[in-house]
Design an enzyme around this catalytic site. Structure first.
Site, PDB file in Angstrom:
ATOM      1  N   SER A  49      -7.297   1.125   7.219  1.00  0.00           N
ATOM      2  CA  SER A  49      -8.506   0.269   6.765  1.00  0.00           C
ATOM      3  C   SER A  49      -9.517   0.404   7.725  1.00  0.00           C
ATOM      4  CB  SER A  49      -8.188  -1.168   6.389  1.00  0.00           C
ATOM      5  OG  SER A  49      -7.157  -1.347   5.291  1.00  0.00           O
ATOM      6  N   HIS A  68      -7.666   7.416   2.796  1.00  0.00           N
ATOM      7  CA  HIS A  68      -7.707   5.673   2.618  1.00  0.00           C
ATOM      8  C   HIS A  68      -7.520   5.385   1.125  1.00  0.00           C
ATOM      9  CE1 HIS A  68      -9.864   1.699   3.178  1.00  0.00           C
ATOM     10  NE2 HIS A  68      -8.413   1.454   3.204  1.00  0.00           N
ATOM     11  N   LYS A 114       0.576   2.709  15.123  1.00  0.00           N
ATOM     12  CA  LYS A 114       0.202   3.732  14.550  1.00  0.00           C
ATOM     13  C   LYS A 114       0.312   5.171  15.356  1.00  0.00           C
ATOM     14  CE  LYS A 114      -2.764   1.661  11.179  1.00  0.00           C
ATOM     15  NZ  LYS A 114      -2.187   1.600   9.801  1.00  0.00           N
ATOM     16  N   MET A 117       0.777  -1.227   0.004  1.00  0.00           N
ATOM     17  CA  MET A 117       0.048   0.086   0.080  1.00  0.00           C
ATOM     18  C   MET A 117       0.876   1.404   0.000  1.00  0.00           C
ATOM     19  SD  MET A 117      -3.032  -0.432  -0.534  1.00  0.00           S
ATOM     20  CE  MET A 117      -3.735   0.831  -0.299  1.00  0.00           C
ATOM     21  N   ASN A 173     -14.789  -0.688   3.199  1.00  0.00           N
ATOM     22  CA  ASN A 173     -14.681  -2.035   4.035  1.00  0.00           C
ATOM     23  C   ASN A 173     -15.670  -2.417   4.623  1.00  0.00           C
ATOM     24  OD1 ASN A 173     -12.163  -2.529   2.877  1.00  0.00           O
ATOM     25  ND2 ASN A 173     -11.131  -1.289   4.857  1.00  0.00           N
ATOM     26  N   ASN A 190      -6.827  -1.070  -2.802  1.00  0.00           N
ATOM     27  CA  ASN A 190      -5.680  -1.913  -3.526  1.00  0.00           C
ATOM     28  C   ASN A 190      -6.164  -2.371  -4.768  1.00  0.00           C
ATOM     29  OD1 ASN A 190      -3.772  -3.807  -3.458  1.00  0.00           O
ATOM     30  ND2 ASN A 190      -4.088  -4.812  -1.636  1.00  0.00           N
ATOM     31  N   GLU A 230     -11.128   7.233   0.306  1.00  0.00           N
ATOM     32  CA  GLU A 230     -12.012   7.835   1.280  1.00  0.00           C
ATOM     33  C   GLU A 230     -11.326   8.766   2.242  1.00  0.00           C
ATOM     34  OE1 GLU A 230     -14.868   3.990   2.460  1.00  0.00           O
ATOM     35  OE2 GLU A 230     -12.848   4.027   3.225  1.00  0.00           O
ATOM     36  N   VAL A 284       1.352   1.894   7.937  1.00  0.00           N
ATOM     37  CA  VAL A 284       1.980   0.434   8.516  1.00  0.00           C
ATOM     38  C   VAL A 284       1.001  -0.377   8.811  1.00  0.00           C
ATOM     39  CG1 VAL A 284       3.964   2.105   9.224  1.00  0.00           C
ATOM     40  CG2 VAL A 284       2.088   1.779  10.799  1.00  0.00           C
ATOM     41  N   ASP A 313      10.729   3.346   6.039  1.00  0.00           N
ATOM     42  CA  ASP A 313      10.493   2.375   6.498  1.00  0.00           C
ATOM     43  C   ASP A 313      11.540   1.982   7.492  1.00  0.00           C
ATOM     44  OD1 ASP A 313       9.492  -0.284   7.452  1.00  0.00           O
ATOM     45  OD2 ASP A 313       8.422  -0.638   5.224  1.00  0.00           O
ATOM     46  N   GLU A 363      -1.807  -2.710  10.911  1.00  0.00           N
ATOM     47  CA  GLU A 363      -3.000  -2.174  11.696  1.00  0.00           C
ATOM     48  C   GLU A 363      -3.016  -2.515  13.330  1.00  0.00           C
ATOM     49  OE1 GLU A 363      -4.938  -0.481  10.381  1.00  0.00           O
ATOM     50  OE2 GLU A 363      -5.597  -1.026   8.330  1.00  0.00           O
TER      51      GLU A 363
HETATM   52  N1  CAA Z   1      -0.455  -2.367  -9.493  1.00  0.00           N
HETATM   53  C1  CAA Z   1      -0.403  -1.502 -10.375  1.00  0.00           C
HETATM   54  N2  CAA Z   1      -1.017  -1.555 -11.475  1.00  0.00           N
HETATM   55  C2  CAA Z   1      -1.951  -2.666 -11.562  1.00  0.00           C
HETATM   56  C3  CAA Z   1      -1.990  -3.584 -10.462  1.00  0.00           C
HETATM   57  C4  CAA Z   1      -1.156  -3.485  -9.536  1.00  0.00           C
HETATM   58  N3  CAA Z   1      -1.145  -4.328  -8.395  1.00  0.00           N
HETATM   59  N4  CAA Z   1      -2.827  -4.678 -10.763  1.00  0.00           N
HETATM   60  C5  CAA Z   1      -3.216  -4.191 -12.043  1.00  0.00           C
HETATM   61  N5  CAA Z   1      -2.803  -3.212 -12.444  1.00  0.00           N
HETATM   62  C6  CAA Z   1      -3.305  -2.679 -13.626  1.00  0.00           C
HETATM   63  C7  CAA Z   1      -2.723  -3.326 -14.946  1.00  0.00           C
HETATM   64  O1  CAA Z   1      -1.446  -3.156 -15.323  1.00  0.00           O
HETATM   65  C8  CAA Z   1      -3.814  -2.856 -15.914  1.00  0.00           C
HETATM   66  O2  CAA Z   1      -3.087  -1.542 -16.182  1.00  0.00           O
HETATM   67  P1  CAA Z   1      -3.542  -0.998 -17.760  1.00  0.00           P
HETATM   68  O3  CAA Z   1      -5.063  -0.708 -17.896  1.00  0.00           O
HETATM   69  O4  CAA Z   1      -2.782   0.137 -18.096  1.00  0.00           O
HETATM   70  O5  CAA Z   1      -3.246  -2.005 -18.700  1.00  0.00           O
HETATM   71  C9  CAA Z   1      -4.761  -2.418 -15.053  1.00  0.00           C
HETATM   72  O6  CAA Z   1      -4.508  -2.570 -13.690  1.00  0.00           O
HETATM   73  C10 CAA Z   1      -5.948  -3.788 -15.421  1.00  0.00           C
HETATM   74  O7  CAA Z   1      -5.380  -4.856 -14.767  1.00  0.00           O
HETATM   75  P2  CAA Z   1      -5.425  -6.312 -15.465  1.00  0.00           P
HETATM   76  O8  CAA Z   1      -5.956  -6.114 -17.017  1.00  0.00           O
HETATM   77  O9  CAA Z   1      -4.187  -7.267 -15.267  1.00  0.00           O
HETATM   78  O10 CAA Z   1      -6.633  -6.906 -14.840  1.00  0.00           O
HETATM   79  P3  CAA Z   1      -7.947  -6.565 -14.183  1.00  0.00           P
HETATM   80  O11 CAA Z   1      -8.743  -5.776 -15.428  1.00  0.00           O
HETATM   81  O12 CAA Z   1      -8.709  -7.776 -13.745  1.00  0.00           O
HETATM   82  O13 CAA Z   1      -7.825  -5.553 -13.247  1.00  0.00           O
HETATM   83  C11 CAA Z   1      -7.856  -5.068 -10.893  1.00  0.00           C
HETATM   84  C12 CAA Z   1      -7.188  -5.871 -12.052  1.00  0.00           C
HETATM   85  C13 CAA Z   1      -7.563  -3.659 -10.964  1.00  0.00           C
HETATM   86  C14 CAA Z   1      -7.118  -5.638  -9.786  1.00  0.00           C
HETATM   87  C15 CAA Z   1      -9.309  -5.586 -11.087  1.00  0.00           C
HETATM   88  O14 CAA Z   1      -9.558  -6.840 -10.850  1.00  0.00           O
HETATM   89  C16 CAA Z   1     -10.302  -4.873  -9.698  1.00  0.00           C
HETATM   90  O15 CAA Z   1     -10.638  -3.678  -9.868  1.00  0.00           O
HETATM   91  N6  CAA Z   1     -10.483  -5.848  -8.556  1.00  0.00           N
HETATM   92  C17 CAA Z   1     -11.337  -5.295  -7.536  1.00  0.00           C
HETATM   93  C18 CAA Z   1      -9.932  -4.842  -6.630  1.00  0.00           C
HETATM   94  C19 CAA Z   1     -10.702  -4.077  -5.278  1.00  0.00           C
HETATM   95  O16 CAA Z   1     -11.953  -4.531  -5.065  1.00  0.00           O
HETATM   96  N7  CAA Z   1      -9.857  -3.442  -4.432  1.00  0.00           N
HETATM   97  C20 CAA Z   1     -10.514  -2.929  -3.258  1.00  0.00           C
HETATM   98  C21 CAA Z   1     -10.243  -3.733  -2.151  1.00  0.00           C
HETATM   99  S1  CAA Z   1     -10.622  -3.304  -0.609  1.00  0.00           S
HETATM  100  C22 CAA Z   1      -9.235  -2.182  -0.172  1.00  0.00           C
HETATM  101  O17 CAA Z   1      -8.199  -2.153  -0.876  1.00  0.00           O
HETATM  102  C23 CAA Z   1      -9.463  -1.659   1.098  1.00  0.00           C
HETATM  103  C24 CAA Z   1      -8.849  -2.050   2.276  1.00  0.00           C
HETATM  104  O18 CAA Z   1      -8.519  -1.360   3.164  1.00  0.00           O
HETATM  105  C25 CAA Z   1      -8.766  -3.688   2.659  1.00  0.00           C
END
Ligand code: CAA
Length: 403
Positions: A119, A140, A97, A14, A190, A143, A152, A90, A33, A92
């Site tokens: 988160s 926030h 924190k 992150m 979340n 990912n 957020e 860092v 870090d 959770e």
């Molecule tokens: N870092 C940087 N770029 C990334 C990446 C990463 N880790 N993963 C994917 N990408 C980029 C790819 O390079 C690609 O870029 P271009 O459009 O420039 O070509 C683009 O994202 C799309 O990737 P892919 O074609 O490989 O795959 P995809 O279309 O399936 O997208 C995804 C991947 C963006 C992860 C998509 O599956 C997605 O939106 N997933 C849902 C993710 C989600 O719900 N996130 C929120 C989680 S909750 C959270 O994060 C909060 C918390 O506090 C826990």
């Protein structure tokens, strides 16, 4: 307030993702870090994101170097002394924190914003550890931070309105989509996403369907990835931490499915260590069946039915609870789910979806799930009031939105 230089504490996935987003916007950023190896790993992650753009022809190698020249690493807080805004990313743990914020306060200019990317932990509690608590705020990211548009912005009890405005402007300057969220456990996204993921975990441990089939069904519904692939991407350790915080705040309706704890205990953390629900490192091949058998023997619950609604209605119900508590407006709730989780655009977000299905239908289904699957489906009170007042959604031209 102008931000001329930013800092990030924590060089994990992150922290590095956030640093990439900041440098991409043209701003210098310093990543801190605890040791050189971690800092280097973080900077390598930033470079990897840029390299991906170069490989796709979206950036030249010299543009990559220009962007990387904005990124520096450190193991000392002293290098934050000219930063106008620092984001902490860092792990959770409240004590850790709070210590980071105390250390930041000692070196940062008085006007600097001290933000946390937590988160789910309380912004107000983090802020209570420092004197300049009016400068503390939640910013926030989601990912993967370089991709997800949502940010957020969460004020704590002590945050000044000036800090909120500055944080919103900062997020916009990064070409992100800021949504202001009232502080509560899990904030907005979340709080909606975890019950959805948790329901997938319940369905799996109850043998409702194989995880591959459930992932496929939710992708067919329009989610960008299936719930188990997403759990693996987020990390089962992170999900366990967030689940605990949600349970602590909201009680039994957020009780984590046993399998989430079991996966964490078995060190199946997801993509980060090569094995989670799925196996990413062939040397770690392991069967899920013994874990499932043990849980089914303990809970005595198996053979419940699977449907994508089982997961998605958890999201809708929690969105209704959030609305009732004024966590965000209906349009911000939908926008946040579209931009933060890739909820299918054509469905407009969970509340637009509920309006399309019919609020009465959603309520009846939740009541049925509540009887057959458990009281965690108990409907948010606002749903009953809406149905009683004929706010049924598109079919009566008024629901969560007007039509
Ligand atoms: N870092 C940087 N770029 C990334 C990446 C990463 N880790 N993963 C994917 N990408 C980029 C790819 O390079 C690609 O870029 P271009 O459009 O420039 O070509 C683009 O994202 C799309 O990737 P892919 O074609 O490989 O795959 P995809 O279309 O399936 O997208 C995804 C991947 C963006 C992860 C998509 O599956 C997605 O939106 N997933 C849902 C993710 C989600 O719900 N996130 C929120 C989680 S909750 C959270 O994060 C909060 C918390 O506090 C826990």
């Amino acid at each position: 307030m102008f931000i001329y230089k930013a800092g990030v504490v924590g060089a994990g996935a992150m922290g590095a993702g956030i640093a990439q987003v900041i440098s991409f916007s043209g701003l210098p950023v310093v990543i801190k870090d605890t040791d050189d190896e971690r800092v280097k790993k973080g900077i390598d992650l930033v470079r990897k994101v840029y390299q991906g753009r170069v490989d796709k022809g979206k950036m030249t190698a010299s543009e990559l170097e220009q962007k990387m020249s904005l990124v520096s690493g450190t193991t000392s807080y002293d290098d934050f002394k000219d930063c106008d805004l620092v984001i902490e990313a860092v792990f959770e743990n409240m004590k850790v924190k709070q210590q980071v914020f105390q250390d930041l306060e000692k070196v940062l200019p008085e006007t600097a914003i001290m933000a946390t990317n937590t988160s789910a932990l309380s912004i107000s509690q983090i802020a209570s550890a420092v004197k300049r608590s009016d400068k503390v705020i939640g910013i926030h990211f989601f990912n993967p931070a370089p991709v997800m548009k949502l940010v957020e912005v969460i004020p704590g009890l002590q945050t000044s309105s000036e800090t909120v405005d500055d944080a919103v402007a900062f997020a916009e300057s990064l070409r992100k989509m800021p949504v202001r969220v009232k502080e509560c456990a899990g904030f907005l996204v979340n709080r909606l996403l975890l019950p959805y993921l948790n329901e997938a975990a319940y369905a799996l441990q109850e043998g409702a369907a194989p995880m591959e089939e459930m992932d496929k069904a939710l992708r067919a519904f329009g989610m960008p990835m299936g719930p188990f692939a997403l759990l693996d991407m987020l990390g089962l350790d992170v999900c366990a931490d967030v689940s605990m915080i949600l349970y602590d705040s909201f009680g039994p309706r957020m009780k984590a499915a046993e399998i989430l704890g079991a996966m964490h205990k078995a060190n199946r953390l997801g993509t980060k260590n090569g094995i989670g629900f799925y196996v990413y490192d062939e040397t770690k091949k392991a069967d899920l069946k013994p874990i499932l058998d043990e849980i089914q023997a303990k809970t005595g619950v198996k053979g419940t039915p699977f449907s994508p609604e089982r997961l998605v209605f958890q999201m809708i119900n929690e969105a209704a609870f959030c609305l009732e508590e004024n966590v965000a407006s209906p349009s911000d709730i939908d926008l946040a789910m579209l931009a933060g989780t890739g909820f299918p655009q054509d469905k407009g977000g969970p509340l637009h979806l509920a309006d399309g299905i019919g609020v009465d239908v959603v309520l009846a289904k939740l009541q049925e799930f509540s009887k057959t699957l458990g009281p965690r489906f108990w409907p948010a009170p606002i749903l009953k009031r809406m149905v009683a007042a004929n706010y049924l959604g598109q079919k009566t031209k008024k629901g969560f939105f007007n039509y």
